[in-house]
Design a protein around this motif. Structure first.
Motif, PDB file in Angstrom:
ATOM      1  N   TYR A  93       0.826  -1.208   0.000  1.00  0.00           N
ATOM      2  CA  TYR A  93       0.000   0.000   0.000  1.00  0.00           C
ATOM      3  C   TYR A  93       0.858   1.255   0.000  1.00  0.00           C
ATOM      4  O   TYR A  93       0.451   2.294  -0.541  1.00  0.00           O
ATOM      5  CB  TYR A  93      -0.947  -0.010   1.202  1.00  0.00           C
ATOM      6  CG  TYR A  93      -2.186  -0.826   0.953  1.00  0.00           C
ATOM      7  CD1 TYR A  93      -3.310  -0.260   0.366  1.00  0.00           C
ATOM      8  CD2 TYR A  93      -2.226  -2.183   1.268  1.00  0.00           C
ATOM      9  CE1 TYR A  93      -4.451  -1.012   0.105  1.00  0.00           C
ATOM     10  CE2 TYR A  93      -3.360  -2.944   1.021  1.00  0.00           C
ATOM     11  CZ  TYR A  93      -4.474  -2.352   0.436  1.00  0.00           C
ATOM     12  OH  TYR A  93      -5.596  -3.104   0.174  1.00  0.00           O
ATOM     13  N   ASP A  97       0.840   4.062  -3.460  1.00  0.00           N
ATOM     14  CA  ASP A  97       0.462   5.453  -3.206  1.00  0.00           C
ATOM     15  C   ASP A  97       1.301   6.384  -4.066  1.00  0.00           C
ATOM     16  O   ASP A  97       2.199   7.082  -3.584  1.00  0.00           O
ATOM     17  CB  ASP A  97       0.639   5.777  -1.713  1.00  0.00           C
ATOM     18  CG  ASP A  97       0.258   7.209  -1.385  1.00  0.00           C
ATOM     19  OD1 ASP A  97      -0.660   7.738  -2.042  1.00  0.00           O
ATOM     20  OD2 ASP A  97       0.880   7.796  -0.480  1.00  0.00           O
ATOM     21  N   SER A 104      -5.801   5.468  -0.879  1.00  0.00           N
ATOM     22  CA  SER A 104      -6.955   5.666   0.003  1.00  0.00           C
ATOM     23  C   SER A 104      -8.207   5.011  -0.568  1.00  0.00           C
ATOM     24  O   SER A 104      -8.998   4.424   0.181  1.00  0.00           O
ATOM     25  CB  SER A 104      -7.197   7.157   0.236  1.00  0.00           C
ATOM     26  OG  SER A 104      -7.211   7.872  -0.985  1.00  0.00           O
ATOM     27  N   ALA A 108     -10.019   1.975   1.301  1.00  0.00           N
ATOM     28  CA  ALA A 108     -11.423   2.079   1.707  1.00  0.00           C
ATOM     29  C   ALA A 108     -12.240   0.900   1.174  1.00  0.00           C
ATOM     30  O   ALA A 108     -13.095   0.353   1.877  1.00  0.00           O
ATOM     31  CB  ALA A 108     -12.014   3.396   1.203  1.00  0.00           C
ATOM     32  N   LEU A 137     -10.931   7.191   5.380  1.00  0.00           N
ATOM     33  CA  LEU A 137     -10.362   7.290   4.035  1.00  0.00           C
ATOM     34  C   LEU A 137     -11.320   7.964   3.065  1.00  0.00           C
ATOM     35  O   LEU A 137     -10.896   8.736   2.195  1.00  0.00           O
ATOM     36  CB  LEU A 137      -9.983   5.897   3.524  1.00  0.00           C
ATOM     37  CG  LEU A 137      -8.820   5.227   4.253  1.00  0.00           C
ATOM     38  CD1 LEU A 137      -8.581   3.827   3.712  1.00  0.00           C
ATOM     39  CD2 LEU A 137      -7.557   6.064   4.122  1.00  0.00           C
ATOM     40  N   PHE A 140     -11.039  11.505   3.713  1.00  0.00           N
ATOM     41  CA  PHE A 140      -9.734  12.005   3.274  1.00  0.00           C
ATOM     42  C   PHE A 140      -9.679  12.199   1.765  1.00  0.00           C
ATOM     43  O   PHE A 140      -9.024  13.136   1.283  1.00  0.00           O
ATOM     44  CB  PHE A 140      -8.646  11.023   3.714  1.00  0.00           C
ATOM     45  CG  PHE A 140      -7.304  11.292   3.109  1.00  0.00           C
ATOM     46  CD1 PHE A 140      -6.487  12.287   3.625  1.00  0.00           C
ATOM     47  CD2 PHE A 140      -6.854  10.544   2.020  1.00  0.00           C
ATOM     48  CE1 PHE A 140      -5.237  12.537   3.060  1.00  0.00           C
ATOM     49  CE2 PHE A 140      -5.624  10.793   1.464  1.00  0.00           C
ATOM     50  CZ  PHE A 140      -4.808  11.787   1.977  1.00  0.00           C
ATOM     51  N   VAL A 141     -10.344  11.332   0.996  1.00  0.00           N
ATOM     52  CA  VAL A 141     -10.256  11.378  -0.471  1.00  0.00           C
ATOM     53  C   VAL A 141     -10.678  12.745  -1.004  1.00  0.00           C
ATOM     54  O   VAL A 141     -10.108  13.250  -1.977  1.00  0.00           O
ATOM     55  CB  VAL A 141     -11.111  10.248  -1.084  1.00  0.00           C
ATOM     56  CG1 VAL A 141     -11.319  10.481  -2.581  1.00  0.00           C
ATOM     57  CG2 VAL A 141     -10.434   8.903  -0.886  1.00  0.00           C
ATOM     58  N   ASN A 144      -7.692  14.835  -0.751  1.00  0.00           N
ATOM     59  CA  ASN A 144      -6.614  14.300  -1.568  1.00  0.00           C
ATOM     60  C   ASN A 144      -6.806  14.646  -3.045  1.00  0.00           C
ATOM     61  O   ASN A 144      -5.833  14.833  -3.785  1.00  0.00           O
ATOM     62  CB  ASN A 144      -6.532  12.784  -1.375  1.00  0.00           C
ATOM     63  CG  ASN A 144      -5.281  12.178  -1.976  1.00  0.00           C
ATOM     64  OD1 ASN A 144      -5.285  11.048  -2.444  1.00  0.00           O
ATOM     65  ND2 ASN A 144      -4.171  12.919  -1.990  1.00  0.00           N
ATOM     66  N   PRO A 153      -1.475  11.585   1.741  1.00  0.00           N
ATOM     67  CA  PRO A 153      -1.349  10.614   2.836  1.00  0.00           C
ATOM     68  C   PRO A 153       0.083  10.473   3.326  1.00  0.00           C
ATOM     69  O   PRO A 153       0.328  10.263   4.517  1.00  0.00           O
ATOM     70  CB  PRO A 153      -1.871   9.307   2.226  1.00  0.00           C
ATOM     71  CG  PRO A 153      -1.692   9.482   0.758  1.00  0.00           C
ATOM     72  CD  PRO A 153      -1.877  10.943   0.483  1.00  0.00           C
ATOM     73  N   GLY A 157       0.226   7.951   6.231  1.00  0.00           N
ATOM     74  CA  GLY A 157      -1.089   7.431   5.867  1.00  0.00           C
ATOM     75  C   GLY A 157      -1.036   6.087   5.181  1.00  0.00           C
ATOM     76  O   GLY A 157      -1.786   5.166   5.530  1.00  0.00           O
ATOM     77  N   SER A 158      -0.142   5.935   4.200  1.00  0.00           N
ATOM     78  CA  SER A 158      -0.120   4.691   3.425  1.00  0.00           C
ATOM     79  C   SER A 158       0.330   3.507   4.274  1.00  0.00           C
ATOM     80  O   SER A 158      -0.188   2.389   4.115  1.00  0.00           O
ATOM     81  CB  SER A 158       0.789   4.844   2.207  1.00  0.00           C
ATOM     82  OG  SER A 158       2.115   5.171   2.589  1.00  0.00           O
ATOM     83  N   ILE A 161      -2.613   2.547   6.477  1.00  0.00           N
ATOM     84  CA  ILE A 161      -3.593   1.804   5.672  1.00  0.00           C
ATOM     85  C   ILE A 161      -3.136   0.363   5.490  1.00  0.00           C
ATOM     86  O   ILE A 161      -3.896  -0.589   5.693  1.00  0.00           O
ATOM     87  CB  ILE A 161      -3.777   2.479   4.295  1.00  0.00           C
ATOM     88  CG1 ILE A 161      -4.424   3.852   4.441  1.00  0.00           C
ATOM     89  CG2 ILE A 161      -4.647   1.596   3.382  1.00  0.00           C
ATOM     90  CD1 ILE A 161      -4.418   4.667   3.161  1.00  0.00           C
TER      91      ILE A 161
END
Length: 314
Positions: A93, A97, A104, A108, A137, A140-141, A144, A153, A157-158, A161
């Motif tokens: 992940y 990214d 994300s 999700a 997520l 967040f999108v 983003n 992220p 973040g990644s 996730i």
């Protein structure tokens, strides 16, 4: 925050170890984003976080379920193999990214798939964990993909996730063995692989190519599937949508096929899927931007219609 409010932090469910692992990963990713962290130290932090989940929460792969004739794994082998899986999924992940909305969106989708199954089978503690990740997520999108309020992220973040999805996948495989009735899934490990399909397939494909040409598997290049799509001129949004849509279709198809397959046909289907993925990536690398656009404008609506008529109308 949502997990601490709605989740039940009992010793029996291991969520306190999940929170501890996420905290460790959070600060590791934060240091990587703000400063520069040594790759060895970054890997050691991931290993430590994975060990918290494996030993503390007992979230590990306990059996090969008949693959190569292997059933129950000795604890040490289980620990080492699970540790390898955690590190691979977490970094898959992280590596996917590369464009806005992709990690994300795929995260999700995976969290939603696992969360719905946990909710239907009564494992509400991990359903809460999955839905907390999915909700975070989705919120967040928006930022983003925003032009004026964009946030990324980053490694923080990644990596979060990745390790959360890995923990959900481990719990999904473990608990499925104890579920009976309509929600019991045959070949659950392969269904988990399908849910994680795009990040894992792409990481394995890129690592294989790098090793074949004598490069380090961690060498930074532009061979990932999202880089190929961007070179064919779609926007970040369209490229992310294509890969998320592909993941939805693959998960739906795989869940049906694996339910009908024995363990050896499931392995064959997985190998065939990966081979077709490599072929698709090779075709996209050689396609001209105009040919690429023509292909997707013609065939994506057709694939969506087949998917809708086969699965979504039920």
């Amino acid at each position: 925050m949502g997990l601490t409010i709605w989740g039940s932090l009992r010793p029996s469910n291991g969520l306190q170890y999940v929170i501890a692992a996420l905290t460790l990963i959070f600060f590791t990713g934060l240091k990587e984003d703000v400063l520069i962290i040594d790759p060895v130290k970054k890997l050691l932090a991931q290993i430590l976080a994975a060990l918290l989940l494996i030993i503390g929460a007992d979230l590990r792969i306990e059996s090969f379920y008949g693959i190569l004739g292997i059933e129950e794994l000795p604890y040490l082998i289980s620990l080492l193999f699970s540790l390898f899986v955690y590190v691979v999924v977490t970094n898959a992940y992280n590596l996917i990214d590369g464009i806005d909305g992709l990690a994300s969106g795929l995260g999700a989708l995976a969290a939603l798939c696992f969360g719905v199954w946990f909710l239907l089978t009564g494992f509400t503690d991990y359903a809460v964990l999955a839905f907390c990740l999915c909700g975070a997520l989705i919120g967040f999108v928006r930022y983003n993909l925003s032009r004026s309020e964009k946030i990324f992220p980053g490694d923080t973040g990644s990596l979060i996730i990745g390790i959360t999805i890995a923990a959900l996948a481990m719990q999904f495989i473990q608990t499925n063995a104890y579920v009976r009735g309509e929600y019991h899934l045959e070949n659950a490990p392969f269904i988990a692989l399908a849910v994680l399909g795009v990040p894992l397939f792409d990481t394995l494909r890129v690592f294989t190519i790098r090793l074949m040409i004598g490069q380090s598997p961690f060498f930074l290049d532009k061979r990932h599937i999202h880089h190929i799509l961007i070179r064919r001129n779609p926007s970040h949004l369209r490229a992310s949508f294509m890969l998320i849509f592909f993941s939805v279709v693959y998960i739906a198809m795989s869940s049906q096929i694996y339910q009908l397959s024995n363990i050896y046909l499931a392995v064959l289907y997985l190998l065939l899927s990966f081979t077709l993925y490599i072929a698709l990536c090779s075709m996209l690398e050689k396609a001209r931007p105009r040919t690429f656009k023509h292909f997707f404008m013609r065939y994506i609506p057709f694939v969506y219609f087949i998917f809708w008529s086969r699965y979504l109308r039920r």
